[in-house]
Design an enzyme around this catalytic site. Structure first.
Site, PDB file in Angstrom:
ATOM      1  N   ASP A   1      32.646 -45.465  -9.217  1.00 34.63           N
ATOM      2  CA  ASP A   1      31.582 -44.560  -9.698  1.00 34.63           C
ATOM      3  C   ASP A   1      30.377 -45.569  -9.559  1.00 34.63           C
ATOM      4  OD1 ASP A   1      33.349 -43.142 -10.495  1.00 34.63           O
ATOM      5  OD2 ASP A   1      33.782 -44.241 -12.937  1.00 34.63           O
TER       6      ASP A   1
ATOM      7  N   GLU B   1      30.447 -33.609 -12.059  1.00 33.02           N
ATOM      8  CA  GLU B   1      30.482 -34.476 -12.926  1.00 33.02           C
ATOM      9  C   GLU B   1      29.712 -35.030 -11.609  1.00 33.02           C
ATOM     10  OE1 GLU B   1      34.568 -36.046 -13.323  1.00 33.02           O
ATOM     11  OE2 GLU B   1      34.252 -36.603 -11.300  1.00 33.02           O
TER      12      GLU B   1
END
Ligand code: FUB
Length: 345
Positions: free
Chosen positions: A31, A244
């Site tokens: 991420d 997301e």
């Protein structure tokens, strides 16, 4: 994130050549939110660990406990792990699952924005502050008032305003906030409370931040992602709709909102004329990587544009043990982005 998805991993690609290697390999990182501060690259990733949690469809096996900041003097230089920047034990309101963070600089201070599950099991977003881009960061005692869900990404516009983009389906709980209140009732299933396939897809959120970057300056607004006819993408349009990993960057005066499609594993983008949208779907930036999740950031370094992303190649496909990578991206004349294939035939 779900267990069945592990079967979806195309293990063939493990034998193909990846276009880039992990930036660090002594820990697992994911991420990546990348920024250039004072001429140096700083990457704010999740720090993946195997905490022994069973796999489930809500991502409980993503049981991260702390953050490390990775820094690089230039895009080709060694990536340095600067140690623990913030631990969940030092965040009074947070219980577990320190998921995808971001950071920004303002007036010589550095702000880490991060989601975590609070003691009541609801994801909130918090802020921590430091005098250094690599921390250590000191967390605010409470989460941001009115915050919910996951994956905060903070964008600074040319006029000095800061905006936070956020939201994530399934384990990210966005579908439980459809009425504005958290739906706590069972079933505790990732797909409960989702719209039907022929209804508009759930939308991510954006809000302007207060001057001190500690709170939302306004009620979060939904971000519309439209198709070529100007209609909202539908919930059943799994290869294009938001799931997301929101990110916003500006290129040639246009705002590019990019995100993961989750269960179809693409990183896509949509283009708009202002930070609130609406954004019109533009295409894919990254094809599926090894591992279920895909998450990225886009950052300009020395007049070239780079995609920071992750995959699970280093762990041989363990979906919650990922590694951060970087690859250059190319814009065409018309502002569209060429799709990257993370592996070469
Ligand atoms: O790292 C945990 C979660 O996986 C992130 O919040 C999502 O974006 C996905 O990458």
């Amino acid at each position: 994130m779900p267990e069945e998805s592990i079967e979806n991993i195309n293990f063939d690609v493990l034998n193909k050549r990846a276009i880039s290697q992990p930036l660090v390999s002594h820990i697992y990182t994911a991420d990546p939110s990348a920024h250039v501060f004072n001429g140096k690259i700083y990457i704010y990733p999740s720090h993946d660990v195997d905490a022994g949690e069973a796999f489930d469809d809500l991502g409980s096996h993503f049981a991260m406990e702390d953050y490390h900041v990775i820094s690089m003097d230039s895009i080709d230089s060694e990536a340095v792990d600067n140690g623990v920047a913030l631990h969940v034990d030092d965040v009074p309101w947070a219980k577990e699952q320190m998921w995808a963070p971001d950071a920004h600089e303002k007036d010589g201070k550095y702000y880490l924005f991060f989601p975590a599950k609070a003691h009541d099991g609801i994801f909130r977003i918090g802020v921590a502050i430091s005098n250094s881009p690599v921390g250590p960061f000191k967390a605010q005692p409470e989460a941001i008032k009115g915050s919910f869900s996951i994956d905060p990404a903070v964008f600074k516009d040319d006029d000095g305003s800061y905006y936070m983009y956020f939201g994530g389906l399934w384990g990210g709980q966005l579908q439980r906030w459809r009425t504005g209140e958290f739906k706590a009732e069972q079933p505790d299933s990732p797909t409960a409370f989702l719209p039907k396939d022929n209804e508009p897809a759930l939308l991510p959120f954006v809000t302007k931040m207060t001057d001190d970057l500690f709170e939302f300056a306004e009620k979060p607004r939904t971000i519309e992602i439209l198709d070529e006819k100007g209609n909202l993408l539908l919930a059943g349009d799994n290869e294009r709709r938001f799931f997301e990993a929101a990110w916003l960057h500006k290129y040639n005066g246009k705002y590019y909102f990019s995100y993961s499609t989750g269960d179809t594993h693409f990183i896509c983008y949509a283009i708009g004329d202002n930070p609130y949208g609406p954004f019109t779907y533009g295409g894919r930036i990254l094809n599926p990587v090894v591992g279920w999740t895909s998450h990225h950031s886009i950052c300009e370094v020395d007049r070239k544009w780079y995609l920071f992303y992750h995959d699970s190649s280093l762990s041989k496909g363990v979906t919650h043990l990922r590694s951060v990578k970087v690859a250059e991206i190319t814009y065409r004349e018309d502002g569209s982005i060429e799709t990257l294939n993370p592996y070469i035939e």
